[in-house]
Scaffold this motif. Structure first.
Motif, PDB file in Angstrom:
ATOM      1  N   ARG A 259      51.490  37.666  42.582  1.00  0.00           N
ATOM      2  CA  ARG A 259      52.702  37.891  43.365  1.00  0.00           C
ATOM      3  C   ARG A 259      52.999  36.661  44.199  1.00  0.00           C
ATOM      4  O   ARG A 259      52.120  36.129  44.868  1.00  0.00           O
ATOM      5  CB  ARG A 259      52.539  39.109  44.296  1.00  0.00           C
ATOM      6  CG  ARG A 259      52.361  40.419  43.562  1.00  0.00           C
ATOM      7  CD  ARG A 259      51.980  41.536  44.503  1.00  0.00           C
ATOM      8  NE  ARG A 259      51.442  42.658  43.754  1.00  0.00           N
ATOM      9  CZ  ARG A 259      50.605  43.554  44.261  1.00  0.00           C
ATOM     10  NH1 ARG A 259      50.223  43.455  45.525  1.00  0.00           N
ATOM     11  NH2 ARG A 259      50.156  44.551  43.522  1.00  0.00           N
ATOM     12  N   GLY A 260      54.253  36.218  44.143  1.00  0.00           N
ATOM     13  CA  GLY A 260      54.651  35.063  44.928  1.00  0.00           C
ATOM     14  C   GLY A 260      55.374  34.039  44.081  1.00  0.00           C
ATOM     15  O   GLY A 260      55.991  34.367  43.063  1.00  0.00           O
ATOM     16  N   LYS A 261      55.291  32.787  44.502  1.00  0.00           N
ATOM     17  CA  LYS A 261      55.993  31.694  43.831  1.00  0.00           C
ATOM     18  C   LYS A 261      55.010  30.910  42.972  1.00  0.00           C
ATOM     19  O   LYS A 261      53.985  30.440  43.468  1.00  0.00           O
ATOM     20  CB  LYS A 261      56.632  30.779  44.878  1.00  0.00           C
ATOM     21  CG  LYS A 261      57.646  29.800  44.317  1.00  0.00           C
ATOM     22  CD  LYS A 261      58.322  29.048  45.455  1.00  0.00           C
ATOM     23  CE  LYS A 261      59.405  28.112  44.934  1.00  0.00           C
ATOM     24  NZ  LYS A 261      60.078  27.385  46.036  1.00  0.00           N
ATOM     25  N   PHE A 262      55.329  30.772  41.680  1.00  0.00           N
ATOM     26  CA  PHE A 262      54.422  30.140  40.731  1.00  0.00           C
ATOM     27  C   PHE A 262      55.171  29.193  39.801  1.00  0.00           C
ATOM     28  O   PHE A 262      56.383  29.323  39.600  1.00  0.00           O
ATOM     29  CB  PHE A 262      53.723  31.195  39.868  1.00  0.00           C
ATOM     30  CG  PHE A 262      52.795  32.094  40.623  1.00  0.00           C
ATOM     31  CD1 PHE A 262      51.434  31.859  40.661  1.00  0.00           C
ATOM     32  CD2 PHE A 262      53.284  33.217  41.294  1.00  0.00           C
ATOM     33  CE1 PHE A 262      50.571  32.698  41.349  1.00  0.00           C
ATOM     34  CE2 PHE A 262      52.435  34.061  41.989  1.00  0.00           C
ATOM     35  CZ  PHE A 262      51.073  33.801  42.018  1.00  0.00           C
ATOM     36  N   ASP A 263      54.405  28.263  39.229  1.00  0.00           N
ATOM     37  CA  ASP A 263      54.881  27.472  38.095  1.00  0.00           C
ATOM     38  C   ASP A 263      54.344  28.133  36.835  1.00  0.00           C
ATOM     39  O   ASP A 263      53.136  28.382  36.717  1.00  0.00           O
ATOM     40  CB  ASP A 263      54.350  26.036  38.168  1.00  0.00           C
ATOM     41  CG  ASP A 263      55.250  25.138  39.000  1.00  0.00           C
ATOM     42  OD1 ASP A 263      56.449  25.427  39.084  1.00  0.00           O
ATOM     43  OD2 ASP A 263      54.730  24.160  39.575  1.00  0.00           O
ATOM     44  N   VAL A 264      55.242  28.414  35.917  1.00  0.00           N
ATOM     45  CA  VAL A 264      54.855  29.047  34.659  1.00  0.00           C
ATOM     46  C   VAL A 264      55.249  28.134  33.510  1.00  0.00           C
ATOM     47  O   VAL A 264      56.364  27.612  33.465  1.00  0.00           O
ATOM     48  CB  VAL A 264      55.531  30.429  34.504  1.00  0.00           C
ATOM     49  CG1 VAL A 264      55.215  31.026  33.142  1.00  0.00           C
ATOM     50  CG2 VAL A 264      55.079  31.364  35.616  1.00  0.00           C
TER      51      VAL A 264
END
Length: 313
Positions: A259-264
């Motif tokens: 949960r949160g801000k990620f680079d995918v």
């Protein structure tokens, strides 16, 4: 929780137990004729009854080390991060530390009590020692000011901090008002911080994100990373089977959820609210970013997908 965090927790526990055992062992050093916090006549330091109490004390220390060493086992067996919920590992750490502190002191209390009784029954009278350093209460034989060998209680002494009789460092004079205020306010602050942090971590781990759709407004509700957008911002909605996370920018990532801000990989930076073991995942492509979301229940994920898909213009 990653392996590094677990290793740090385990290292801190090992450090705490080593320091506790060392501190407990200092009570057996006959410094200024003080054994287990009790001042004895010099010719009684090697008395058979004294040695019997010391032997039992040592046995209790070894038992403490064994028991609290075995308490590492649940952490090692439960897949390092307590099934993907770091809060449980951290709370376990807090409880472990608290129990170690309580039982360490109890071992000292019991041994100190036995030594006091032995001294009283045999009417052993020690010679009062003199010291030019009045700040070092360790050099006095005023056992009445050390009711359990650990705490210092002397209303006639204005010193706030004094040298410990047992263990390393200094302790607070509980016999004066400022000593009581300092001790109990510090204790209250520690308990408040630990309890507050534990509750917050539990809420973080066990809070389930949800999506609310109200007309053309859509909100993803989460404890820390909520976001909102309108249906007009949605460019595409599709189901994907995996979320190849490259990097966590700001958020929570465990073996259970992300949960949160990620680079995918292949998608770039966006917000994720997923249960990692409950594919598929809903990819919501917005104008400037994306949101990946799923429910723990696969049927609910598919139902939500169909509802969102119907709103894409």
């Amino acid at each position: 929780m990653n392996n590094t965090f677990f290793i740090v927790i385990l290292f801190l526990q090992i450090l705490f137990i080593i320091l506790s055992l060392y501190s407990l062992k200092t009570a057996l050093k006959a410094e200024e004729n003080i054994i287990l916090g009790v001042t004895l006549p010099k010719d009684k330091l090697n008395d058979e009854q004294v040695e019997k109490i010391e032997l039992l004390y040592n046995k209790n220390i070894n038992t403490l080390a064994l028991v609290f060493g075995l308490l590492f086992v649940p952490e090692l067996l439960l897949k390092i991060d307590f099934a993907g919920y770091p809060s449980l590992e951290i709370i376990y750490f807090f409880v472990w530390i608290a129990l170690l502190f309580i039982y360490s002191r109890r071992i000292v209390y019991l041994a100190n009590k036995k030594m006091r009784v032995l001294k009283s029954e045999n009417n052993w009278i020690e010679t009062k020692l003199e010291s030019n350093d009045k700040s070092n209460k360790k050099l006095t034989c005023d056992d009445e000011f050390w009711p359990n060998g650990i705490n210092y209680y002397n209303p006639k002494d204005n010193s706030l901090i004094v040298s410990k009789r047992i263990g390393m460092g200094h302790t607070v004079n509980l016999g004066i008002k400022k000593g009581k205020i300092f001790t109990f306010s510090t204790l209250a602050a520690v308990i408040t911080i630990v309890m507050g942090l534990s509750v917050y971590l539990l809420l973080t781990d066990f809070y389930t994100p949800s999506i609310y759709i109200d007309g053309d407004k859509i909100k993803v509700s989460d404890l820390d990373y909520s976001t909102a957008f309108s249906t007009s911002e949605i460019q595409d909605v599709k189901l994907i089977d995996e979320v190849p996370i490259v990097n966590k920018i700001n958020g929570a990532l465990t073996s259970i959820y992300a949960r949160g801000k990620f680079d995918v990989n292949s998608y770039g930076t966006g917000k994720i609210f997923i249960f990692k073991k409950s594919s598929p995942y809903i990819m919501i492509k917005l104008r400037d970013s994306y949101i990946i979301y799923n429910e723990e229940n696969k049927i609910k994920t598919n139902d939500l997908y169909e509802e969102l898909k119907a709103r894409v213009k």
